[in-house]
Design a protein around this motif. Sequence first.
Motif, short mmCIF file in Angstrom:
data_model
loop_
_atom_site.label_atom_id
_atom_site.label_comp_id
_atom_site.label_asym_id
_atom_site.label_seq_id
_atom_site.Cartn_x
_atom_site.Cartn_y
_atom_site.Cartn_z
N PHE A 265 52.40 43.89 14.05
CA PHE A 265 53.64 43.38 13.47
C PHE A 265 54.62 44.52 13.21
N GLY A 266 54.10 45.58 12.63
CA GLY A 266 54.94 46.75 12.35
C GLY A 266 55.54 47.36 13.61
N LEU A 267 54.76 47.36 14.69
CA LEU A 267 55.26 47.97 15.92
C LEU A 267 56.18 47.04 16.70
N LYS A 268 56.00 45.74 16.45
CA LYS A 268 56.86 44.77 17.11
C LYS A 268 58.26 44.79 16.49
N TYR A 269 58.29 44.97 15.18
CA TYR A 269 59.57 45.05 14.47
C TYR A 269 59.61 46.35 13.68
N PRO A 270 59.67 47.47 14.39
CA PRO A 270 59.54 48.77 13.71
C PRO A 270 60.61 49.01 12.65
N GLN A 271 61.83 48.66 12.98
CA GLN A 271 62.89 48.92 12.02
C GLN A 271 62.79 48.00 10.81
N ASP A 272 62.41 46.75 11.04
CA ASP A 272 62.21 45.83 9.91
C ASP A 272 61.07 46.34 9.02
N TYR A 273 60.03 46.84 9.67
CA TYR A 273 58.90 47.36 8.90
C TYR A 273 59.32 48.53 8.02
N LYS A 274 60.07 49.45 8.62
CA LYS A 274 60.51 50.61 7.86
C LYS A 274 61.46 50.22 6.74
N LEU A 275 62.34 49.28 7.02
CA LEU A 275 63.24 48.81 5.98
C LEU A 275 62.44 48.31 4.79
N THR A 276 61.40 47.53 5.09
CA THR A 276 60.63 46.88 4.03
C THR A 276 59.73 47.85 3.28
N PHE A 277 59.05 48.71 4.01
CA PHE A 277 58.01 49.51 3.38
C PHE A 277 58.39 50.97 3.14
N VAL A 278 59.56 51.36 3.57
CA VAL A 278 59.96 52.76 3.35
C VAL A 278 61.35 52.85 2.73
N ILE A 279 62.30 52.16 3.34
CA ILE A 279 63.68 52.27 2.86
C ILE A 279 63.87 51.54 1.53
N ARG A 280 63.40 50.30 1.50
CA ARG A 280 63.63 49.50 0.31
C ARG A 280 63.09 50.14 -0.98
N PRO A 281 61.83 50.63 -0.95
CA PRO A 281 61.32 51.24 -2.19
C PRO A 281 62.23 52.35 -2.72
N GLN A 282 62.94 53.02 -1.82
CA GLN A 282 63.81 54.11 -2.25
C GLN A 282 65.07 53.61 -2.94
N PHE A 283 65.47 52.42 -2.61
CA PHE A 283 66.75 51.93 -3.13
C PHE A 283 66.61 50.95 -4.27
N GLN A 284 65.41 50.68 -4.68
CA GLN A 284 65.26 49.87 -5.88
C GLN A 284 63.99 50.28 -6.60
N LYS A 285 64.00 51.55 -6.98
CA LYS A 285 62.87 52.11 -7.72
C LYS A 285 62.61 51.31 -8.98
N GLY A 286 61.35 51.07 -9.23
CA GLY A 286 61.01 50.42 -10.49
C GLY A 286 60.56 48.98 -10.34
N LEU A 287 60.97 48.34 -9.26
CA LEU A 287 60.63 46.92 -9.11
C LEU A 287 60.15 46.61 -7.69
N GLY A 288 59.14 47.35 -7.26
CA GLY A 288 58.72 47.25 -5.88
C GLY A 288 57.87 46.04 -5.55
N LEU A 289 56.96 45.69 -6.44
CA LEU A 289 56.01 44.65 -6.08
C LEU A 289 55.71 43.78 -7.30
N GLN A 290 56.69 42.98 -7.68
CA GLN A 290 56.57 42.17 -8.89
C GLN A 290 55.54 41.05 -8.75
#
Lengths: 201, 201
Positions: A100-125
């Motif tokens: 799944f990650g390799l099929k949608y590499p950019q979506d994967y990175k957005l979700t699991f790498v980029i997003r955590p950086q832009f909303q620190k504190g509320l990653g996995l409610q």
Amino acid sequence: MGVKERRTREKEQLRRQILSAARELFVNEGYESVSMRKIANKIEYSPTTIYLYFEDKADLLDSVCKETLLDLLNTLERLKEDTGDPVEALRESGRAYVEFGLKYPQDYKLTFVIRPQFQKGLGLQQGSVGERVFNYLRAMVSECIRQKAFRQVDVETTGQALWSAVHGVTLLLIDFSDFPWTEKDKLIDMVIDTMIDGLTA
Amino acid sequence: MGVKERRTREKEQLRRQILSAARELFVNEGYESVSMRKIANKIEYSPTTIYLYFEDKADLLDSVCKETLLDLLNTLERLKEDTGDPVEALRESGRAYVEFGLKYPQDYKLTFVIRPQFQKGLGLQQGSVGERVFNYLRAMVSECIRQKAFRQVDVETTGQALWSAVHGVTLLLIDFSDFPWTEKDKLIDMVIDTMIDGLTA
DNA sequence: CTGATAAAATTAACAGTGTTAAGTTAAGTT
DNA sequence: AACTTAACTTAACACTGTTAATTTTATCAG
């Protein structure tokens, strides 16, 4: 009162339009390189209109990622075939995760790498889609232990370790695409099989 | 000709000044949030001066990451104690790798996540520091196999799989700091030990 | 059909971005 | 003292996310 409902529907429609334009741009050009103006141009509205539907750019990213996580969850849950062999089921899930990650590499990175950086504190409610994905993994591990296919390991730690392994290989394959990797599927299998071998009694 | 040498020294000094200002800002505020103007302000030069020492912002990032990789390589090579037990040595190296990442989380992300995004195509060239780090890992795995501590696995794939695992746990711990992880060291050990167990005959 | 009301979308502005081209200042050489 | 070159700066370009104020559009009451 059919009017109000139509308006609600129209609002929902525009929301989705914004979301899909944002996803396409984020994926193709990278979150940082996409401006609100670009998104606005794509949907043929003024930039500020987006702010009537989303708090800010980070919220937009958040919503895109939520969709991705739902997509991932669906992909994983579709695998459930009750083969009776929990270890094999876990192995397949691991493969499906990486693929799944390799099929949608950019979506994967957005979700699991980029997003955590832009909303620190509320990653996995609690109750979040992300939590549901991890619950899925937890259940699989739990079943392996219950059926004595794994030695008596801690479910929580084991699940987290497995996630680490598949997350790691996914990201390396995405980010270092020019590294002289051995055959891709061979590496993925190596990671997953080695972990499972290590957990098997 | 002492003049030319002094000038060279002064240039080198300013280069380092820029580099350390950039590192501090990148680490504290994130690569994207740091502007050339901010770096320039910090060193009390005009923004364009930086362009006399570095090609562009990505080149600046590149140089910062090169230092980080050298630092990591030193950290790993300092461990070499020749205990005679190659598996234990590998285990220790794995722990040291993750700990390095957690000690300098932002530097680690800059090097292994951000940089690949900003210079696609030339991530791990021949002779680069990155390659030297991987060579170190390769050698350790090779030794484990040579001494029959591991079963007859492919060195290349095994090295890559181990890297995947430690990279994964490092990034997850950094990015999802609010996730309910089990005790940090327990998780790190679990990842490394499980991989090693899986590779052991 | 008219006027009021509320919702939706827009324009203009702010302080900032990476980078380039042209211009200025300072240092060393002859 | 004049010349050359290296070091650095100023000004500009086309952008950025976001806010406040304003205009347009659609719906309802009379």
